[in-house]
Design a protein around this motif. Structure first.
Motif, PDB file in Angstrom:
ATOM      1  N   ARG A  32       0.823  -1.207   0.000  1.00  0.00           N
ATOM      2  CA  ARG A  32       0.000   0.000   0.000  1.00  0.00           C
ATOM      3  C   ARG A  32       0.857   1.258   0.000  1.00  0.00           C
ATOM      4  O   ARG A  32       0.606   2.203  -0.749  1.00  0.00           O
ATOM      5  CB  ARG A  32      -0.919   0.001   1.230  1.00  0.00           C
ATOM      6  CG  ARG A  32      -1.814   1.243   1.332  1.00  0.00           C
ATOM      7  CD  ARG A  32      -2.643   1.417   0.077  1.00  0.00           C
ATOM      8  NE  ARG A  32      -3.515   2.568   0.151  1.00  0.00           N
ATOM      9  CZ  ARG A  32      -4.219   3.045  -0.880  1.00  0.00           C
ATOM     10  NH1 ARG A  32      -4.123   2.441  -2.071  1.00  0.00           N
ATOM     11  NH2 ARG A  32      -5.005   4.080  -0.743  1.00  0.00           N
ATOM     12  N   ILE A  33       1.888   1.263   0.835  1.00  0.00           N
ATOM     13  CA  ILE A  33       2.738   2.445   0.951  1.00  0.00           C
ATOM     14  C   ILE A  33       3.470   2.741  -0.360  1.00  0.00           C
ATOM     15  O   ILE A  33       3.568   3.897  -0.785  1.00  0.00           O
ATOM     16  CB  ILE A  33       3.773   2.261   2.082  1.00  0.00           C
ATOM     17  CG1 ILE A  33       3.061   2.248   3.440  1.00  0.00           C
ATOM     18  CG2 ILE A  33       4.823   3.364   2.059  1.00  0.00           C
ATOM     19  CD1 ILE A  33       3.971   1.886   4.592  1.00  0.00           C
ATOM     20  N   LEU A  34       3.955   1.686  -1.011  1.00  0.00           N
ATOM     21  CA  LEU A  34       4.803   1.892  -2.190  1.00  0.00           C
ATOM     22  C   LEU A  34       4.073   1.794  -3.523  1.00  0.00           C
ATOM     23  O   LEU A  34       4.669   2.025  -4.570  1.00  0.00           O
ATOM     24  CB  LEU A  34       5.944   0.865  -2.174  1.00  0.00           C
ATOM     25  CG  LEU A  34       6.910   0.976  -0.981  1.00  0.00           C
ATOM     26  CD1 LEU A  34       7.924  -0.153  -1.000  1.00  0.00           C
ATOM     27  CD2 LEU A  34       7.627   2.321  -0.987  1.00  0.00           C
ATOM     28  N   ASP A  36       1.591   3.690  -4.728  1.00  0.00           N
ATOM     29  CA  ASP A  36       1.264   4.957  -5.397  1.00  0.00           C
ATOM     30  C   ASP A  36       2.032   6.149  -4.841  1.00  0.00           C
ATOM     31  O   ASP A  36       1.629   7.294  -5.028  1.00  0.00           O
ATOM     32  CB  ASP A  36      -0.243   5.230  -5.291  1.00  0.00           C
ATOM     33  CG  ASP A  36      -0.731   5.231  -3.844  1.00  0.00           C
ATOM     34  OD1 ASP A  36       0.107   5.078  -2.938  1.00  0.00           O
ATOM     35  OD2 ASP A  36      -1.951   5.387  -3.638  1.00  0.00           O
ATOM     36  N   ARG A  37       3.121   5.877  -4.153  1.00  0.00           N
ATOM     37  CA  ARG A  37       3.934   6.968  -3.621  1.00  0.00           C
ATOM     38  C   ARG A  37       5.280   7.015  -4.323  1.00  0.00           C
ATOM     39  O   ARG A  37       5.858   5.983  -4.637  1.00  0.00           O
ATOM     40  CB  ARG A  37       4.156   6.811  -2.107  1.00  0.00           C
ATOM     41  CG  ARG A  37       2.876   6.951  -1.310  1.00  0.00           C
ATOM     42  CD  ARG A  37       3.169   7.000   0.177  1.00  0.00           C
ATOM     43  NE  ARG A  37       1.941   7.035   0.947  1.00  0.00           N
ATOM     44  CZ  ARG A  37       1.880   7.109   2.266  1.00  0.00           C
ATOM     45  NH1 ARG A  37       3.010   7.155   2.960  1.00  0.00           N
ATOM     46  NH2 ARG A  37       0.724   7.139   2.889  1.00  0.00           N
ATOM     47  N   HIS A  38       5.739   8.230  -4.570  1.00  0.00           N
ATOM     48  CA  HIS A  38       7.023   8.417  -5.234  1.00  0.00           C
ATOM     49  C   HIS A  38       7.915   9.284  -4.347  1.00  0.00           C
ATOM     50  O   HIS A  38       7.504  10.350  -3.897  1.00  0.00           O
ATOM     51  CB  HIS A  38       6.832   9.086  -6.597  1.00  0.00           C
ATOM     52  CG  HIS A  38       5.942   8.300  -7.523  1.00  0.00           C
ATOM     53  ND1 HIS A  38       6.400   7.223  -8.245  1.00  0.00           N
ATOM     54  CD2 HIS A  38       4.620   8.414  -7.811  1.00  0.00           C
ATOM     55  CE1 HIS A  38       5.398   6.711  -8.966  1.00  0.00           C
ATOM     56  NE2 HIS A  38       4.309   7.418  -8.706  1.00  0.00           N
ATOM     57  N   PHE A  39       9.102   8.797  -4.085  1.00  0.00           N
ATOM     58  CA  PHE A  39      10.026   9.532  -3.232  1.00  0.00           C
ATOM     59  C   PHE A  39      11.445   9.135  -3.595  1.00  0.00           C
ATOM     60  O   PHE A  39      11.679   8.107  -4.247  1.00  0.00           O
ATOM     61  CB  PHE A  39       9.743   9.250  -1.747  1.00  0.00           C
ATOM     62  CG  PHE A  39       9.741   7.788  -1.393  1.00  0.00           C
ATOM     63  CD1 PHE A  39      10.918   7.134  -1.035  1.00  0.00           C
ATOM     64  CD2 PHE A  39       8.562   7.051  -1.428  1.00  0.00           C
ATOM     65  CE1 PHE A  39      10.920   5.795  -0.713  1.00  0.00           C
ATOM     66  CE2 PHE A  39       8.556   5.704  -1.106  1.00  0.00           C
ATOM     67  CZ  PHE A  39       9.739   5.081  -0.749  1.00  0.00           C
ATOM     68  N   LYS A  42      13.136   5.378  -3.596  1.00  0.00           N
ATOM     69  CA  LYS A  42      12.111   4.329  -3.688  1.00  0.00           C
ATOM     70  C   LYS A  42      12.653   3.093  -4.404  1.00  0.00           C
ATOM     71  O   LYS A  42      12.371   1.958  -3.996  1.00  0.00           O
ATOM     72  CB  LYS A  42      10.876   4.854  -4.425  1.00  0.00           C
ATOM     73  CG  LYS A  42       9.771   3.809  -4.566  1.00  0.00           C
ATOM     74  CD  LYS A  42       8.552   4.356  -5.292  1.00  0.00           C
ATOM     75  CE  LYS A  42       7.499   3.269  -5.459  1.00  0.00           C
ATOM     76  NZ  LYS A  42       6.294   3.768  -6.173  1.00  0.00           N
ATOM     77  N   LYS A 110       1.046  -5.279  -4.563  1.00  0.00           N
ATOM     78  CA  LYS A 110       1.356  -3.942  -5.078  1.00  0.00           C
ATOM     79  C   LYS A 110       0.764  -3.753  -6.473  1.00  0.00           C
ATOM     80  O   LYS A 110       0.143  -2.717  -6.768  1.00  0.00           O
ATOM     81  CB  LYS A 110       2.873  -3.715  -5.124  1.00  0.00           C
ATOM     82  CG  LYS A 110       3.241  -2.275  -5.451  1.00  0.00           C
ATOM     83  CD  LYS A 110       4.730  -2.097  -5.663  1.00  0.00           C
ATOM     84  CE  LYS A 110       5.138  -2.582  -7.036  1.00  0.00           C
ATOM     85  NZ  LYS A 110       6.512  -2.187  -7.415  1.00  0.00           N
ATOM     86  N   GLN A 114      -2.222  -1.162  -7.603  1.00  0.00           N
ATOM     87  CA  GLN A 114      -2.017  -0.227  -8.714  1.00  0.00           C
ATOM     88  C   GLN A 114      -3.060  -0.395  -9.815  1.00  0.00           C
ATOM     89  O   GLN A 114      -3.335   0.536 -10.576  1.00  0.00           O
ATOM     90  CB  GLN A 114      -0.616  -0.418  -9.293  1.00  0.00           C
ATOM     91  CG  GLN A 114       0.499   0.062  -8.375  1.00  0.00           C
ATOM     92  CD  GLN A 114       1.887  -0.240  -8.909  1.00  0.00           C
ATOM     93  OE1 GLN A 114       2.069  -1.179  -9.695  1.00  0.00           O
ATOM     94  NE2 GLN A 114       2.875   0.533  -8.503  1.00  0.00           N
ATOM     95  N   GLU A 131      -9.136   8.174   4.191  1.00  0.00           N
ATOM     96  CA  GLU A 131      -8.192   7.281   3.519  1.00  0.00           C
ATOM     97  C   GLU A 131      -8.284   5.837   4.030  1.00  0.00           C
ATOM     98  O   GLU A 131      -8.144   4.887   3.264  1.00  0.00           O
ATOM     99  CB  GLU A 131      -6.763   7.800   3.680  1.00  0.00           C
ATOM    100  CG  GLU A 131      -6.467   9.062   2.890  1.00  0.00           C
ATOM    101  CD  GLU A 131      -6.735   8.882   1.394  1.00  0.00           C
ATOM    102  OE1 GLU A 131      -6.342   7.844   0.833  1.00  0.00           O
ATOM    103  OE2 GLU A 131      -7.340   9.784   0.803  1.00  0.00           O
TER     104      GLU A 131
END
Length: 218
Positions: A32-34, A36-39, A42, A110, A114, A131
């Motif tokens: 869940r964390i990875l 839809d998150r971009h940092f 990553k 994941k 997505q 959320e």
């Protein structure tokens, strides 16, 4: 003969069940964390999480022994708290199986997260869902097939784990000897009847899980 057959089979099922429960929780969390998150970094994080799927099992076993060994900070802490080492215990088998099975669960869920239509999630937010509600009432149900597939594949991987378990948990009959290690010992000792019984059982269990995966996908 019955104990030599059933004990490692039941231990393998127990270890795989505990491992897949841990993998389910951790895999859902990281998926869940990875998803839809971009940092920054990553790619490095995902590379680290997926490493167990490409590393030789003996390398994983070696690293686990190093990390949990009596001379490591973690190993020293465990011995101080529980007056024993985690190495050559059933817990070691669970840890090894969890680590090698995790990438399958993580990658599968994941991709499932997505693939969920973002419009449906956004519509839920517009309707007032927070959320947590969006995740548990929309994203998770719509990812059910992926989650089940991840669980089945992870369980199968944990059930068949040999190398890392053999090195980290050992091969103590009735304590840490799982079905894969029992097959190895039976073959080495020339007990082919036991080896065949264990092999056939593992083949049937694996085929059953693959069948369940195919049914789920349809």
């Amino acid at each position: 003969m019955q104990n030599e057959f059933w004990t490692p089979i039941l231990l393998s099922l127990k270890v795989a069940s505990i491992s897949v429960t841990l993998v389910f929780v951790i895999g859902i969390l990281f998926g869940r964390i990875l998803s839809d998150r971009h940092f920054k970094g990553k790619i490095l994080v995902e590379t680290f999480l997926m490493l167990p799927i490409v590393l030789p099992p003996t390398v994983i076993g070696f690293l686990l022994i190093f990390f949990f060994g009596r001379n490591s900070p973690v190993g020293i802490l465990i011995e101080e708290l529980f007056a024993r080492s985690v190495i050559f215990t059933p817990l070691a088998a669970v840890i090894a199986s969890t680590i090698v099975a995790f990438p399958l669960m993580y990658q599968t869920v994941k991709i499932g997260f997505q693939s969920v239509d973002k419009g449906i999630e956004e519509a839920a937010r517009v309707d007032g869902a927070n959320e947590w509600n969006v995740f548990f009432l929309v994203t998770l149900p719509l990812s059910t097939k992926s989650i089940i597939t991840g669980l089945v594949l992870s369980f199968a991987r944990a059930l068949g784990e040999f190398g890392a378990t053999f090195m980290f948990a050992g091969n103590i009959p009735g304590k840490t000897q799982t079905a894969p290690t029992a097959i190895y010992v039976a073959m080495e000792s020339g007990n082919m009847n036991l080896a065949w019984l264990l092999v056939i059982s593992m083949v049937l269990l694996s085929a059953l899980m693959l069948f369940a995966t195919n049914v789920t996908q349809k």
